[in-house]
Design an enzyme around this catalytic site. Structure first.
Site, PDB file in Angstrom:
ATOM      1  N   HIS A 259       0.825  -1.210   0.000  1.00 23.55           N
ATOM      2  CA  HIS A 259       0.000   0.000   0.000  1.00 23.55           C
ATOM      3  C   HIS A 259       0.858   1.257   0.000  1.00 23.55           C
ATOM      4  O   HIS A 259       1.954   1.272   0.535  1.00 23.55           O
ATOM      5  CB  HIS A 259      -0.885   0.042   1.251  1.00 23.55           C
ATOM      6  CG  HIS A 259      -1.797  -1.133   1.383  1.00 23.55           C
ATOM      7  ND1 HIS A 259      -2.368  -1.478   2.583  1.00 23.55           N
ATOM      8  CD2 HIS A 259      -2.239  -2.046   0.499  1.00 23.55           C
ATOM      9  CE1 HIS A 259      -3.125  -2.543   2.424  1.00 23.55           C
ATOM     10  NE2 HIS A 259      -3.059  -2.912   1.161  1.00 23.55           N
TER      11      HIS A 259
ATOM     12  N   LYS B  71       5.715   6.599   7.198  1.00 19.42           N
ATOM     13  CA  LYS B  71       5.193   5.708   8.241  1.00 19.42           C
ATOM     14  C   LYS B  71       6.310   5.274   9.177  1.00 19.42           C
ATOM     15  O   LYS B  71       7.418   4.982   8.738  1.00 19.42           O
ATOM     16  CB  LYS B  71       4.582   4.443   7.621  1.00 19.42           C
ATOM     17  CG  LYS B  71       3.383   4.691   6.744  1.00 19.42           C
ATOM     18  CD  LYS B  71       2.882   3.397   6.140  1.00 19.42           C
ATOM     19  CE  LYS B  71       1.702   3.644   5.219  1.00 19.42           C
ATOM     20  NZ  LYS B  71       1.276   2.406   4.558  1.00 19.42           N
TER      21      LYS B  71
ATOM     22  N   TYR C 113       1.261   1.641  13.464  1.00 14.48           N
ATOM     23  CA  TYR C 113       2.043   2.575  12.662  1.00 14.48           C
ATOM     24  C   TYR C 113       1.507   3.990  12.766  1.00 14.48           C
ATOM     25  O   TYR C 113       0.315   4.222  12.886  1.00 14.48           O
ATOM     26  CB  TYR C 113       2.173   2.136  11.208  1.00 14.48           C
ATOM     27  CG  TYR C 113       0.908   1.956  10.421  1.00 14.48           C
ATOM     28  CD1 TYR C 113       0.505   2.909   9.487  1.00 14.48           C
ATOM     29  CD2 TYR C 113       0.125   0.820  10.569  1.00 14.48           C
ATOM     30  CE1 TYR C 113      -0.639   2.734   8.726  1.00 14.48           C
ATOM     31  CE2 TYR C 113      -1.015   0.638   9.809  1.00 14.48           C
ATOM     32  CZ  TYR C 113      -1.395   1.597   8.895  1.00 14.48           C
ATOM     33  OH  TYR C 113      -2.535   1.427   8.154  1.00 14.48           O
TER      34      TYR C 113
ATOM     35  N   ASP D  41      -6.373  -6.179  -1.557  1.00 16.93           N
ATOM     36  CA  ASP D  41      -5.100  -6.863  -1.806  1.00 16.93           C
ATOM     37  C   ASP D  41      -5.290  -8.037  -2.769  1.00 16.93           C
ATOM     38  O   ASP D  41      -4.438  -8.300  -3.613  1.00 16.93           O
ATOM     39  CB  ASP D  41      -4.472  -7.330  -0.493  1.00 16.93           C
ATOM     40  CG  ASP D  41      -4.085  -6.155   0.395  1.00 16.93           C
ATOM     41  OD1 ASP D  41      -3.657  -5.116  -0.152  1.00 16.93           O
ATOM     42  OD2 ASP D  41      -4.211  -6.268   1.621  1.00 16.93           O
TER      43      ASP D  41
END
Length: 178
Positions: free
Chosen positions: A62, A72, A132, A170
């Site tokens: 992603h 991130k 995250y 996904d």
């Protein structure tokens, strides 16, 4: 806190100073001032995310496009993941290169992933909790997904008994990469 440059130099592996004894452990998981100073970036974080995954769940690859491109800072607080980062910056000397690190509750390692990279992970244990921080807010319209099996990367994912478990977006990206 120890900061290590990896084979893609903009990706940083962060090893916190952990104080362990017979009671357990203590470590500072995040400090904005130390992070900016040691990693050498001015970014601040605006959003925290938390996912729980069963063994075999693969999330990614992603990323978000401008103006919502995200940096991130990722870590695992329970379980273990095979964490993958792919350089998708067209003018980068490491364009289309990937790297992987094992992140776990026991090693307490974190990865700094600046914008311009696709990211994904494979849960290697049941009940894996993945956290995250992001430098920009999530935007559905700006999110993109690359199939984990995209042949231009040839990522060497570990095998998992029963195969990978994919969410709908996904799985659709996986089908496009066949």
């Amino acid at each position: 806190m120890k900061v290590i440059s990896l084979k893609i130099p903009d990706i940083k592996l962060i090893e916190p100073d952990s104080f362990d004894d017979e009671r357990g452990f203590f470590f500072e998981s995040f400090n904005q001032k130390k992070f900016n100073s040691l990693v050498g970036v001015p970014d601040i974080f605006v959003q925290d995310n938390h996912s729980k995954s069963k063994k075999g769940v693969l999330r990614g690859l992603h990323y978000q496009v401008e103006p919502f491109d995200q940096g991130k800072l990722v870590r695992v607080i329970k379980g273990k993941v095979f964490d993958v980062v792919v350089d998708i910056r067209k003018n980068s000397p490491t364009y289309n290169h990937w790297l992987a690190e094992t992140l776990s509750e026991s090693n307490k390692k974190q990865l700094w992933i600046p914008s311009g990279f696709a990211h994904g992970f494979l849960a290697l244990e049941d009940d894996t909790d993945f956290l995250y921080k992001t430098t920009k807010y999530y935007s559905t319209e700006h999110e993109r997904v690359i199939g984990y099996n995209d042949k231009k990367f040839n990522i060497e994912w570990p095998e998992v008994a029963g195969g990978f478990i994919l969410g709908e977006k996904d799985f659709n990206a996986y089908k496009k990469s066949l």
